[in-house]
Scaffold this motif. Structure first.
Motif, short mmCIF file in Angstrom:
data_model
loop_
_atom_site.label_atom_id
_atom_site.label_comp_id
_atom_site.label_asym_id
_atom_site.label_seq_id
_atom_site.Cartn_x
_atom_site.Cartn_y
_atom_site.Cartn_z
N ARG A 21 0.58 -1.23 0.11
CA ARG A 21 -0.03 0.31 -0.16
C ARG A 21 1.13 1.60 -0.22
O ARG A 21 0.86 1.73 -0.92
N LEU A 22 1.98 1.46 0.64
CA LEU A 22 3.04 2.27 1.12
C LEU A 22 3.79 2.52 -0.10
O LEU A 22 3.39 3.60 -1.10
N ARG A 23 4.17 1.69 -1.26
CA ARG A 23 4.87 1.49 -2.40
C ARG A 23 4.02 2.45 -3.42
O ARG A 23 4.07 2.96 -4.41
N HIS A 24 2.35 2.49 -3.58
CA HIS A 24 1.58 2.72 -4.32
C HIS A 24 1.15 3.87 -4.42
O HIS A 24 0.72 4.72 -5.05
N VAL A 25 1.19 4.53 -2.79
CA VAL A 25 1.19 6.01 -2.43
C VAL A 25 2.12 6.72 -3.00
O VAL A 25 2.25 7.64 -3.96
N LEU A 93 -2.85 15.68 -2.67
CA LEU A 93 -1.29 14.88 -2.12
C LEU A 93 -1.80 15.12 -0.47
O LEU A 93 -1.50 14.10 0.26
N VAL A 94 -2.47 15.45 -0.17
CA VAL A 94 -2.98 15.32 1.31
C VAL A 94 -3.85 14.06 1.99
O VAL A 94 -3.63 13.49 3.03
N VAL A 95 -4.55 13.50 0.52
CA VAL A 95 -5.26 12.09 0.85
C VAL A 95 -4.09 11.43 1.20
O VAL A 95 -4.02 10.34 1.44
N GLU A 96 -3.39 11.34 -0.06
CA GLU A 96 -1.62 10.44 -0.25
C GLU A 96 -1.18 10.31 1.11
O GLU A 96 -0.72 9.26 1.55
N ILE A 97 -0.66 11.66 1.49
CA ILE A 97 0.05 11.79 2.54
C ILE A 97 -1.03 11.28 3.79
O ILE A 97 -0.52 10.65 5.17
N ALA A 98 -2.07 11.12 4.08
CA ALA A 98 -2.63 10.97 4.83
C ALA A 98 -3.39 9.25 5.46
O ALA A 98 -2.71 8.59 6.13
N ASP A 99 -3.07 8.63 4.21
CA ASP A 99 -3.03 7.16 3.57
C ASP A 99 -1.80 6.44 3.62
O ASP A 99 -1.39 5.61 4.36
N ALA A 100 -0.77 7.31 3.79
CA ALA A 100 0.97 7.16 3.79
C ALA A 100 0.74 6.55 5.86
O ALA A 100 1.67 5.59 5.51
N ARG A 101 0.11 7.27 6.13
CA ARG A 101 0.35 7.90 7.94
C ARG A 101 -0.46 7.22 8.14
O ARG A 101 0.33 6.02 9.24
N GLU A 102 -1.25 5.86 7.81
CA GLU A 102 -2.41 4.93 8.38
C GLU A 102 -1.66 3.93 7.60
O GLU A 102 -1.11 3.07 8.06
N ALA A 103 -0.81 3.64 6.55
CA ALA A 103 -0.21 2.37 6.48
C ALA A 103 1.07 2.53 6.84
O ALA A 103 1.56 1.90 7.47
N GLN A 104 1.84 3.50 7.51
CA GLN A 104 2.71 3.00 8.68
C GLN A 104 2.72 3.15 9.47
O GLN A 104 3.14 2.35 9.83
N ARG A 105 1.87 3.14 10.35
CA ARG A 105 1.52 3.30 11.47
C ARG A 105 0.28 1.58 11.81
O ARG A 105 0.81 1.29 12.79
N SER A 106 0.39 1.22 10.62
CA SER A 106 -0.18 -0.46 10.60
C SER A 106 1.08 -1.11 10.56
O SER A 106 1.03 -2.50 10.81
N TYR A 107 1.88 -0.79 9.40
CA TYR A 107 3.13 -1.87 9.63
C TYR A 107 3.79 -1.83 10.67
O TYR A 107 4.20 -2.69 11.36
N GLU A 108 3.92 -0.60 11.85
CA GLU A 108 4.77 -0.40 12.87
C GLU A 108 4.21 -1.64 13.64
O GLU A 108 4.09 -1.89 14.63
#
Length: 130
Positions: A21-25, A93-108
């Motif tokens: 998911r993070l790769r596609h974001v 970009l706002v949606v993509e940054i939010a998706d990136a943060r969500e993916a990062q936190r889920s990964y962690e």
């Protein structure tokens, strides 16, 4: 020990799905200014084994966002039509940054679960050696 290995596999599948998911974001952010680019959307699906849900997840098919592309007015652009407009991208970009943060936190979170299961199995082995 099977429960520990199942837990490790479960959290590893979550980490793999979130990294996809993070790769596609990242691709979406990189192509935000590419004319005609459609945003990629990643969905997740449960892994089924022998007709039974395993709890593991995997990235499903990648879909393209079919919302309208932004119309940009620039008569000097080589892709401009007779009115001076061309298709931009539909990446926000706002949606993509939010998706990136969500993916990062889920990964962690999956990484912490993986580490906890590893530590518990290591502690159990130490107890059994005594």
């Amino acid at each position: 020990m099977s429960d520990f290995s199942d837990t490790l596999a479960l959290s590893a599948s979550g980490m793999k799905a979130q990294s996809m998911r993070l790769r596609h974001v990242s691709e979406n952010i990189a192509n935000a200014d590419t004319p005609g680019f459609h945003r990629k959307i990643v969905s997740f699906e449960e892994v089924i084994s022998r007709g039974i849900g395993t709890g593991k997840v995997q990235a499903g098919p990648i879909r393209l966002d079919q919302s309208e592309l932004e119309q940009i007015f620039d008569p000097s652009h080589p892709l401009a039509d007779g009115n001076g407009n061309y298709d931009g991208s539909n990446v926000d970009l706002v949606v993509e940054i939010a998706d990136a943060r969500e993916a990062q936190r889920s990964y962690e979170a999956n990484l912490k679960m993986f580490d906890q299961a590893r530590q518990m199995s290591s502690s159990l082995l130490q107890l059994l050696r005594r």
